[in-house]
Design a protein around this motif. Structure first.
Motif, PDB file in Angstrom:
ATOM      1  N   GLU A 299      30.342  23.159  59.064  1.00  0.00           N
ATOM      2  CA  GLU A 299      29.778  23.355  60.255  1.00  0.00           C
ATOM      3  C   GLU A 299      30.212  22.367  61.160  1.00  0.00           C
ATOM      4  N   ILE A 300      30.983  21.235  61.015  1.00  0.00           N
ATOM      5  CA  ILE A 300      31.499  20.389  61.990  1.00  0.00           C
ATOM      6  C   ILE A 300      32.888  21.176  62.646  1.00  0.00           C
ATOM      7  N   LEU A 301      33.406  21.897  61.762  1.00  0.00           N
ATOM      8  CA  LEU A 301      34.606  22.398  62.368  1.00  0.00           C
ATOM      9  C   LEU A 301      34.372  23.642  63.245  1.00  0.00           C
ATOM     10  N   ILE A 302      33.235  24.409  62.682  1.00  0.00           N
ATOM     11  CA  ILE A 302      33.008  25.532  63.689  1.00  0.00           C
ATOM     12  C   ILE A 302      31.949  25.543  64.736  1.00  0.00           C
ATOM     13  N   THR A 303      31.473  24.106  64.998  1.00  0.00           N
ATOM     14  CA  THR A 303      30.771  23.750  66.363  1.00  0.00           C
ATOM     15  C   THR A 303      31.648  23.144  67.194  1.00  0.00           C
ATOM     16  N   ILE A 368      36.494  26.630  68.782  1.00  0.00           N
ATOM     17  CA  ILE A 368      35.672  26.979  67.844  1.00  0.00           C
ATOM     18  C   ILE A 368      35.702  28.550  67.483  1.00  0.00           C
ATOM     19  N   THR A 369      36.561  29.378  68.637  1.00  0.00           N
ATOM     20  CA  THR A 369      37.020  30.703  68.339  1.00  0.00           C
ATOM     21  C   THR A 369      38.050  30.771  67.465  1.00  0.00           C
ATOM     22  N   TYR A 370      39.066  30.107  67.451  1.00  0.00           N
ATOM     23  CA  TYR A 370      40.033  30.042  66.470  1.00  0.00           C
ATOM     24  C   TYR A 370      39.509  29.463  65.136  1.00  0.00           C
ATOM     25  N   ALA A 371      38.599  28.712  64.992  1.00  0.00           N
ATOM     26  CA  ALA A 371      38.082  28.365  63.610  1.00  0.00           C
ATOM     27  C   ALA A 371      37.276  29.370  63.103  1.00  0.00           C
ATOM     28  N   LEU A 372      36.503  30.215  63.960  1.00  0.00           N
ATOM     29  CA  LEU A 372      35.943  31.253  63.183  1.00  0.00           C
ATOM     30  C   LEU A 372      37.009  32.505  62.815  1.00  0.00           C
ATOM     31  N   ALA A 373      37.713  32.737  63.831  1.00  0.00           N
ATOM     32  CA  ALA A 373      38.685  33.563  63.550  1.00  0.00           C
ATOM     33  C   ALA A 373      39.745  33.261  62.152  1.00  0.00           C
ATOM     34  N   GLY A 374      39.916  31.875  62.152  1.00  0.00           N
ATOM     35  CA  GLY A 374      40.735  31.231  61.168  1.00  0.00           C
ATOM     36  C   GLY A 374      39.868  31.591  59.805  1.00  0.00           C
ATOM     37  N   MET A 375      38.840  31.489  59.713  1.00  0.00           N
ATOM     38  CA  MET A 375      37.953  31.864  58.675  1.00  0.00           C
ATOM     39  C   MET A 375      37.908  33.082  57.950  1.00  0.00           C
ATOM     40  N   GLY A 376      37.940  34.254  58.842  1.00  0.00           N
ATOM     41  CA  GLY A 376      38.385  35.614  58.482  1.00  0.00           C
ATOM     42  C   GLY A 376      39.689  35.838  58.059  1.00  0.00           C
ATOM     43  N   ALA A 377      40.611  35.182  58.777  1.00  0.00           N
ATOM     44  CA  ALA A 377      42.264  35.439  58.313  1.00  0.00           C
ATOM     45  C   ALA A 377      42.480  34.757  56.848  1.00  0.00           C
ATOM     46  N   PHE A 378      41.934  33.471  56.762  1.00  0.00           N
ATOM     47  CA  PHE A 378      42.360  32.730  55.572  1.00  0.00           C
ATOM     48  C   PHE A 378      41.729  33.590  54.369  1.00  0.00           C
ATOM     49  N   PHE A 379      40.443  34.041  54.675  1.00  0.00           N
ATOM     50  CA  PHE A 379      39.666  34.861  53.546  1.00  0.00           C
ATOM     51  C   PHE A 379      40.301  35.908  53.111  1.00  0.00           C
ATOM     52  N   THR A 380      40.961  36.731  54.189  1.00  0.00           N
ATOM     53  CA  THR A 380      41.550  37.786  53.955  1.00  0.00           C
ATOM     54  C   THR A 380      42.742  37.820  53.139  1.00  0.00           C
ATOM     55  N   ALA A 381      43.665  36.664  53.504  1.00  0.00           N
ATOM     56  CA  ALA A 381      44.958  36.361  52.792  1.00  0.00           C
ATOM     57  C   ALA A 381      44.651  36.045  51.251  1.00  0.00           C
ATOM     58  N   VAL A 382      43.455  35.394  51.073  1.00  0.00           N
ATOM     59  CA  VAL A 382      43.173  35.072  49.732  1.00  0.00           C
ATOM     60  C   VAL A 382      42.676  36.161  48.678  1.00  0.00           C
ATOM     61  N   ALA A 383      41.677  36.990  49.242  1.00  0.00           N
ATOM     62  CA  ALA A 383      41.107  38.092  48.612  1.00  0.00           C
ATOM     63  C   ALA A 383      41.712  39.278  49.031  1.00  0.00           C
ATOM     64  N   ARG A 384      42.300  39.570  49.910  1.00  0.00           N
ATOM     65  CA  ARG A 384      43.038  40.933  50.508  1.00  0.00           C
ATOM     66  C   ARG A 384      42.066  41.948  50.615  1.00  0.00           C
ATOM     67  N   VAL A 385      40.931  41.449  51.365  1.00  0.00           N
ATOM     68  CA  VAL A 385      40.074  42.545  51.690  1.00  0.00           C
ATOM     69  C   VAL A 385      39.769  42.411  53.393  1.00  0.00           C
ATOM     70  N   PRO A 386      40.539  42.918  54.164  1.00  0.00           N
ATOM     71  CA  PRO A 386      40.283  42.721  55.657  1.00  0.00           C
ATOM     72  C   PRO A 386      39.139  42.954  56.172  1.00  0.00           C
ATOM     73  N   MET A 387      38.509  44.195  55.872  1.00  0.00           N
ATOM     74  CA  MET A 387      37.455  44.585  56.338  1.00  0.00           C
ATOM     75  C   MET A 387      36.200  43.836  56.208  1.00  0.00           C
TER      76      MET A 387
END
Length: 899
Positions: A299-303, A368-387
């Motif tokens: 929460e500290i990172l995304i705020t 904060i925009t980059y932090a939120l976009a980074g959440m989706g990007a790293f999650f996709t790189a791990v699970a390979r589910v971009p949608m």
């Protein structure tokens, strides 16, 4: 009976229908939400108490101590009660949906829930989203047993439960649905989408209400305005590339961590998890105060409240802590760590852009925009589910400014990570545990891909509603069928079975009573598009043997259990679409060797002390007759998550069983080799032994029946019959005098003890009367060649060779039996104890069974080919029907396969 039509209509209502599936989906969504709230509350309470205690007492003492204690309890619970709950849980759910036999039930749900609360609440750097998915899927699987449904619908409901768990954990129903269709099932069918949407929606809503959140989707944490400019695009591409690189590294690190724990730290799961908790507690105690709460750190990172140093420390520490925790086998997920790592990485990229462009007066997006976009990007790189990665962050924020940044970062990270290390982390984890899911082929096998129309019998014997009762009885007497569909103008109006005829015996009906008055008027039916799994479900559910196939009301065919088994057998060697297990090779933990002086080798797998003695006597008789050596193997099964080469086992009992073979071999001067193998799969271990030791013949026992669906003799025996290249002798033991069974506790003869001559008869009588059905095939001749050795198991044995003929055949041809007698006479002087007599019967099984029951033969010897052993069992005759229909010993012989 007046109540029968009512009962039959009620039974029809219980068939798997969409309304029942919809009800189950709603119920699954509800229980998934309750489980998610319970897990969240439990982790939150324990975590809050841990943080509060660390402020009152020395953190260097509280955090490691609590991690050690709770980690040990969580590991002990998982290891002792439900080993399937180790790790994230999502790989296990994915494997179950791919029809891999892994437990998924209420026991798994409860252990995962309690173990997850203990582990995550103690501060281990993992998330509750993975455990929530497994808990919800396990509850869905349990509900599908309490409210019976078809196998295909059960898979979809389990997937819906997994989606509901993810939706409840993240309050993201759309992401839950996408995760089901993108990662778990890869299925966009109407039913899958419908159940997943319904369960995920209910799960998210109930979780929000019970979790203390309103239905307003805007989060206070992300209420700050996010911004996106065209000049930001290159930096989002950079973010995607870095996230892809680090995501691929993260996946490799997880596998490496598991390998290190298994190979270097060879102690139990409780100790490993306790060690992980201790190490994690020490590290967190040395970090800033904010790092004691993983959720608060994100929460500290995304705020936007963190400095670049905090973000950098967060990325490095969370990366290390996650590897330390997950490798131990702790019940925890990887979603939350991936999101935290992505937020820290994105925050650093955003601050880097700000530092580069701000001096030139160029507007930049907020970190904060980059932090939120980074959440989706790293999650996709791990699970390979971009949608799923894009939608899960969007649903958490409902900020349309994030859509393009999320798409750019997630797609770029997916491409980079897939190029460096193809496949999602969950697939890698399954492969690490020896489970391979072949995505290129359908996961359902022929049970899901073939329909009733593909295997049904189109030529159906039917009866008319006006047929009198006496003609109905004659129709049953002339046919082998147990039931007939009843039609009127080609339309199905009922069915009559032998059970219906038995139920009317006490009603004193006249012989001219029309069939319409005694038939079942509302029969269970299927349509041509029903899959075989649905058909088999109905047959098992209502304990019936046949199902009419109808198009509307028109009867177009009939399908029986035999039709389904026949279709399965036809595809045994060609079905490459089903997921495969790839167990580790078996490992030899004990071995003895004798001089290799025989002409061949005979393998005896021993398992049951009560039957091992007789099997060894048979093996010794064959080995002595053919001058073979004997290989005796004992197979020890271990859990699939353990490595055969690294698992410690106790071999004392197994060695006592092998001692029995050593006594016998020494007594008859037969070379004997013994070994104990540790394995995940008994059949695989036996096949490995056959190949390694160049076995010429395998002799193994069979209990006479199997409860394994789709199997004739059982998993192990069916596999050996199909794949073993050597001769196969399968023995179902009947009633045998106990005095003749060697005692495993008997002492080994001393060197001074007299040793019987190799030609001397076996001292204890076992089997004295033998029946050998002859059919003329090569394996019948093989059975005859085996007889001279086997009949030494009795005193003055009496042998009857028989051929089964139809009652309509007036003069049976006994030339095959006479030729077999001449062969036996050449081998031994047996002319006075061998007879060849025909028997009349409608089928081989019927003739042999009646002959054994009337004349009391001790042993029945059958010859059958690899295909015959399975195909004839499908048709209900040799050999399965005989083996299960008589109490005598049955020996099945199959020749070697030419390769």
């Amino acid at each position: 009976m007046w109540y029968l039509p009512i009962f039959q209509r009620f039974r029809q209502l219980l068939q798997p229908r969409r309304r029942l599936a919809i009800f189950e989906a709603c119920l699954i969504g509800l229980v998934s939400a309750l489980a998610a709230v319970l897990l969240k509350s439990g982790v939150g309470l324990l975590g809050a108490w841990r943080v509060q205690t660390s402020l009152l007492l020395p953190a260097w003492l509280v955090l490691p101590g609590l991690g050690l204690a709770c980690g040990f309890l969580a590991g002990w619970l998982v290891e002792r009660v439900a080993p399937e709950t180790s790790g994230s849980g999502i790989p296990q759910v994915k494997a179950v949906l791919a029809r891999i036999p892994i437990a998924l039930d209420l026991r798994v749900a409860l252990v995962k829930l309690v173990g997850g609360i203990l582990a995550l609440g103690s501060g281990l750097a993992l998330g509750r989203e993975g455990p929530t998915v497994q808990v919800s899927a396990a509850l869905a699987a349990q509900l599908s047993r309490w409210f019976p449904t078809s196998p295909d619908h059960r898979r979809q409901l389990i997937a819906a439960g997994a989606g509901a768990g993810l939706a409840a954990a993240f309050n993201a129903p759309i992401a839950g649905v996408l995760f089901v269709v993108e990662e778990l099932l890869q299925d966009f069918s109407e039913f899958t989408l419908g159940t997943a949407i319904l369960a995920s929606f209910i799960g998210a809503v109930v979780s929000r209400v019970l979790g203390g959140r309103s239905l307003d989707l805007n989060l206070a944490l992300t209420a700050s305005k996010t911004e996106f400019f065209v000049q930001d695009i290159p930096f989002y591409l950079v973010l995607g590339v870095v996230a892809g690189l680090m995501g691929a590294l993260f996946n490799r690190g997880i596998i490496a961590s598991l390998t290190v724990y298994r190979r270097s730290l060879r102690f139990g799961l409780p100790a490993r998890v306790a060690l992980a908790g201790l190490v994690s507690g020490v590290i967190v105690a040395l970090l800033p105060l904010a790092f004691r709460d993983n959720t608060g750190l994100r929460e500290i990172l995304i705020t936007g409240e963190a400095s670049w140093s905090i973000a950098a420390i967060a990325f490095v520490s969370q990366f290390i802590l996650t590897l330390v925790a997950y490798g131990s086998g702790v019940p925890g997920g990887l979603f939350a760590p991936a999101l935290t790592l992505g937020a820290a990485l994105g925050y650093l990229v955003g601050m880097g852009e700000h530092a580069l462009l701000l001096p030139f007066g160029i507007a930049t997006g907020l970190p904060i925009t980059y932090a939120l976009a980074g959440m989706g990007a790293f999650f996709t790189a791990v699970a390979r589910v971009p949608m799923t990665g894009i939608v899960i962050v969007f649903e958490m924020t409902t900020d349309f400014n994030l859509v393009l940044p999320l798409m750019i970062g997630s797609v770029t990270s997916y491409l980079v990570a897939e190029k460096l290390a193809p496949g999602s982390l969950y697939d890698k984890l399954l492969e690490w545990n020896g489970i391979i899911i072949q995505k290129a082929a359908p996961t359902g096998g022929i049970m899901a891909n073939l329909t009733a129309k593909d295997v049904m019998q189109q030529q159906v014997e039917t009866l008319d509603t006006e047929m009198p009762l006496d003609e109905v009885i004659q129709a049953f007497a002339r046919s082998h069928h147990r039931g007939f569909p009843v039609v009127e103008e080609s339309k199905l109006v009922g069915i009559v079975t032998q059970s219906d005829l038995l139920n009317i015996r006490d009603r004193n009906l006249a012989n001219n009573t029309p069939l319409g008055e005694i038939m079942t008027t509302t029969p269970m039916t299927v349509t041509p598009i029903h899959t075989l799994s649905n058909v088999l479900y109905l047959l098992d559910r209502y304990q019936i043997s046949r199902l009419p196939v109808v198009n509307g009301r028109k009867l177009i065919g009939i399908i029986t259990r035999g039709d389904i088994i026949r279709a399965e057998a036809d595809h045994l060697n060609g079905a490459n679409a089903t997921p495969k297990l790839r167990p580790d090779p078996s490992y030899i933990v004990y071995q003895t060797r004798s001089p290799s002086i025989g002409r061949g080798r005979l393998l005896v797998p021993v398992a049951n002390p009560e039957t091992a003695g007789i099997l060894l006597l048979m093996a010794a008789a064959i080995a002595r007759d053919r001058h073979y050596e004997i290989d005796c193997v004992q197979v020890m099964l271990i859990p699939r998550h353990s490595s055969p080469s690294e698992t410690q086992v106790r071999t004392a009992k197994s060695r006592r069983l092998l001692r029995q073979a050593e006594v016998l071999a020494k007594k008859w001067q037969i070379p004997l080799h013994t070994q104990i193998r540790v394995t995940h799969d008994v059949a695989q271990a036996i096949l490995e032994t056959i190949n390694e030791q160049h076995i010429d013949l395998i002799l193994m026992g069979w209990k006479g029946n199997t409860s394994t669906p789709g199997r004739i003799f059982g998993n192990v025996v069916d596999t050996i019959i199909r794949q073993a290249t050597c001769e196969v002798v399968l023995v179902k033991l009947g009633e045998t005098p106990q005095s003749s069974v060697p005692n495993p506790q008997s002492p080994v003869p001393s060197p001074q003890s007299p040793v019987p001559s190799p030609q001397s008869p076996i001292p204890a009588p076992l089997f004295n009367s033998w029946l050998v059905p002859m059919a003329g095939g090569p394996n019948s001749q093989l059975a005859i060649k085996l007889l001279p050795a086997l009949i030494t198991l009795g005193n003055e044995p009496q042998i009857r060779l028989t051929q089964v003929f139809k009652p309509s055949e007036l003069k049976p041809d006994m030339s095959i039996s006479e030729q077999a007698i001449r062969h036996l006479m050449r081998r031994r002087k047996l002319s006075s104890s061998v007879v060849a007599l025909p028997v009349q019967a409608n089928s081989v099984a019927e003739g042999v069974i009646n002959l054994v029951k009337t004349e009391g033969y001790d042993v029945v010897v059958l010859g059958a080919s690899r295909e015959g052993l399975l195909q004839q069992a499908i048709q209900g005759n040799i050999p399965e029907a005989i083996a299960s229909g008589v109490e005598s010993t049955v020996i099945l012989v199959r020749g070697a396969i030419k390769t």
